[in-house]
Design an enzyme around this catalytic site. Structure first.
Site, short mmCIF file in Angstrom:
data_model
loop_
_atom_site.label_atom_id
_atom_site.label_comp_id
_atom_site.label_asym_id
_atom_site.label_seq_id
_atom_site.Cartn_x
_atom_site.Cartn_y
_atom_site.Cartn_z
N GLU A 56 0.57 -1.62 0.27
CA GLU A 56 0.04 0.47 0.05
C GLU A 56 0.74 1.48 0.37
O GLU A 56 2.02 1.12 0.60
CB GLU A 56 -0.90 -0.27 1.58
CG GLU A 56 -2.15 -1.13 1.14
CD GLU A 56 -2.79 -1.26 2.48
OE1 GLU A 56 -4.27 -1.63 2.57
OE2 GLU A 56 -2.86 -0.18 3.26
N GLU A 67 -1.69 -10.11 -6.64
CA GLU A 67 -1.72 -10.57 -8.05
C GLU A 67 -0.56 -9.26 -9.11
O GLU A 67 0.33 -10.08 -9.78
CB GLU A 67 -3.11 -10.10 -8.66
CG GLU A 67 -4.04 -11.25 -8.03
CD GLU A 67 -4.36 -10.44 -7.12
OE1 GLU A 67 -5.93 -10.81 -6.51
OE2 GLU A 67 -3.69 -9.17 -6.22
N CYS A 101 -9.10 -8.41 -8.53
CA CYS A 101 -9.58 -6.65 -8.88
C CYS A 101 -9.94 -7.02 -10.18
O CYS A 101 -9.08 -7.29 -10.91
CB CYS A 101 -9.99 -5.46 -8.30
SG CYS A 101 -7.90 -4.79 -8.48
N CYS A 104 -5.92 -5.82 -11.23
CA CYS A 104 -5.50 -7.51 -11.44
C CYS A 104 -6.24 -8.56 -12.27
O CYS A 104 -5.68 -9.27 -13.08
CB CYS A 104 -5.46 -8.13 -10.26
SG CYS A 104 -5.04 -7.31 -9.12
#
Length: 151
Positions: A56, A67, A101, A104
């Site tokens: 992050e 990923e 997501c 990804c």
């Protein structure tokens, strides 16, 4: 052997190992803002497994998903022509569903066939599984660009 056959031949032991490696990678995540630690493990066509975790950033847009971290690492370690046969995603709280997501999914599509198997924590901690085609049925890929270039 095609990538589809390699993916189909992945047995329960191989799936369990891939899930465990993703869970181990999640322990190394840098997630001081969301506290949502995610790991990914890629099975490449050459048999190598490459892992990654989310990293992050205070500017949330700059966060790197597990990923994508695993795919970038695979390219660094194995070269730009890697092909993903299967992928497992895990998080430290396995009761929370966690599929890749949208970003990804598109990144996976760059290095995998639609038959690539994706393993993830499903609802209520149940193991989930689908193919890349299930996650991203209308991907934009290299063939899409070849079609536009021929006009």
């Amino acid at each position: 052997m095609s990538l589809e056959n390699k993916s189909a031949n992945l047995d329960e032991s191989g799936i369990r190992s891939l899930r465990e490696q993703a869970a181990h990678a999640a322990k190394h995540a840098y997630a001081p803002y969301s506290h949502f630690h995610v790991g990914a493990a890629l099975l490449l066509e050459d048999g190598h497994v490459i892992t990654g975790c989310n990293v992050e950033n205070a500017s949330y847009r700059l966060t790197t998903c597990a990923e994508q971290a695993a795919i970038a690492r695979a390219v660094v370690e194995r070269g730009a022509h890697i092909r993903i046969v299967a992928m497992a995603v895990a998080n430290e709280n396995a009761t929370i569903a966690c599929q890749p997501c949208g970003a990804c999914r598109q990144t996976i599509a760059e290095f995998a066939d639609p038959t690539c198997r994706i393993f993830f924590p499903g609802e209520h901690g149940e193991p989930g599984e689908c193919t890349l085609a299930d996650l991203l049925p209308a991907s934009f890929n290299a063939q899409s660009l070849q079609h536009t270039a021929s006009k």
